[in-house]
Design an enzyme around this catalytic site. Structure first.
Site, PDB file in Angstrom:
ATOM      1  N   TYR A  98      14.841 -21.499 -19.059  1.00 50.28           N
ATOM      2  CA  TYR A  98      15.851 -21.357 -19.953  1.00 50.28           C
ATOM      3  C   TYR A  98      15.741 -20.176 -21.054  1.00 50.28           C
ATOM      4  CZ  TYR A  98      19.210 -23.039 -23.251  1.00 50.28           C
ATOM      5  OH  TYR A  98      20.320 -23.278 -24.372  1.00 50.28           O
ATOM      6  N   ILE A 112      23.645 -19.300 -25.728  1.00 44.45           N
ATOM      7  CA  ILE A 112      23.396 -20.669 -25.918  1.00 44.45           C
ATOM      8  C   ILE A 112      24.504 -21.415 -26.021  1.00 44.45           C
ATOM      9  CG2 ILE A 112      22.774 -22.379 -27.698  1.00 44.45           C
ATOM     10  CD1 ILE A 112      20.713 -20.139 -28.542  1.00 44.45           C
ATOM     11  N   MET A 117      25.497 -21.694 -22.576  1.00 39.82           N
ATOM     12  CA  MET A 117      24.911 -22.516 -21.216  1.00 39.82           C
ATOM     13  C   MET A 117      25.110 -23.892 -21.759  1.00 39.82           C
ATOM     14  SD  MET A 117      21.435 -20.831 -20.059  1.00 39.82           S
ATOM     15  CE  MET A 117      20.570 -20.354 -21.330  1.00 39.82           C
ATOM     16  N   GLU A 118      24.879 -24.321 -23.183  1.00 33.30           N
ATOM     17  CA  GLU A 118      24.983 -25.722 -23.568  1.00 33.30           C
ATOM     18  C   GLU A 118      26.075 -26.476 -23.101  1.00 33.30           C
ATOM     19  OE1 GLU A 118      22.280 -27.164 -24.366  1.00 33.30           O
ATOM     20  OE2 GLU A 118      20.877 -25.818 -25.027  1.00 33.30           O
ATOM     21  N   THR A 119      27.212 -25.773 -23.483  1.00 34.39           N
ATOM     22  CA  THR A 119      28.737 -26.845 -23.241  1.00 34.39           C
ATOM     23  C   THR A 119      29.885 -25.914 -22.884  1.00 34.39           C
ATOM     24  OG1 THR A 119      29.414 -26.103 -25.594  1.00 34.39           O
ATOM     25  CG2 THR A 119      28.113 -27.935 -25.548  1.00 34.39           C
TER      26      THR A 119
END
Length: 264
Positions: free
Chosen positions: A251, A121, A124-126
């Protein structure tokens, strides 16, 4: 005479309700709507600093443009993973897990969520905190609440953002993603309010602090039904919980695949 008075009163009440500022699909009417929304925010418990932040928001055209052009979730699984840099996330994720094994072990012991899921997570997010956004969080989330497409969905997050301002967790200048997500793992503000935890023991919750953000992510998944020791691949008990983090099927699939490969 009393009947006439009652009729007038009812008519006035209906016209007042009808006069509530409407949502919009352009910037037109945004300021009028904000003044009306301030009443809703105040009733929900938003205090002076939050209300001042609301008044200072500007319509975020960049947010609306991003909202109308979310193409990556329409990709095939392989294309989505390629675009998100899955191989890089996995390789870096394994290193991060090895370098901070005690931290991730403690997270799993407390919340039941394996390191691979949290690390995937984060990646993928930042890109592990490499880019946490360039859009003012409060303006973005308030704009989405004003926008007619998903007003009801974003309203609790707008209230959440204003309450975060009240408590000093963010400011009107805090930047995040185009949809108002904030911090290392891109929490929507309402979720930040509800699931944020202090991961580094300094007595405050800061989503721009990695330990706080990752602990909050694990807490979110646990609160959404994550079962310690159970699998999270498709068909396994924890796979449906991934939908609580992100509703896009590609996702969820990518997260399961990457998490497993990071965990080894």
């Amino acid at each position: 005479m009393r009947m006439l008075s009652l009729s007038v009163t009812l008519a006035f009440g209906l016209s007042s309700a009808a006069a509530a500022a409407p949502c919009g699909n352009t910037s037109s009417g945004f300021n009028t709507w904000k003044a009306d929304f301030a009443k809703t925010a105040q009733k929900a418990g938003v205090k002076q600093r939050g209300l001042q932040a609301l008044a200072a928001t500007t319509y975020s055209s960049a947010t609306i443009s991003a909202d109308r052009n979310q193409k990556s979730f329409k990709y095939s699984l392989s294309k989505f993973m390629q675009v998100r840099g899955a191989d890089t996330i996995i390789a870096q994720g394994r290193k991060r897990k090895a370098q901070n094994s005690n931290f991730y072990t403690n997270l799993e012991r407390r919340y039941g969520v394996p390191a691979g899921v949290i690390i995937a997570i984060h990646g993928m997010e930042t890109a592990f905190g490499g880019f946490m956004g360039d859009t003012k969080v409060v303006s973005a989330i308030v704009t989405l609440t004003f926008d007619c497409r998903r007003s009801e969905f974003f309203e609790p997050h707008a209230i959440g953002a204003l309450k975060l301002v009240d408590q000093g967790s963010i400011s009107p200048e805090t930047k995040g993603a185009k949809h108002g997500e904030l911090g290392h793992t891109q929490f929507l503000p309402g979720n930040a309010m509800n699931y944020g935890v202090d991961g580094n023991g300094d007595g405050r919750v800061d989503f721009y602090n990695q330990a706080d953000a990752l602990a909050s992510t694990a807490n979110f998944l646990q609160q959404k039904g994550w079962q310690s020791g159970k699998g999270y691949q498709e068909g396994e008990p924890n796979y449906p919980v991934l939908k609580q983090w992100n509703a896009a099927t590609v996702y969820q699939q990518s997260l399961a695949i990457m998490g497993k490969r990071i965990d080894g």
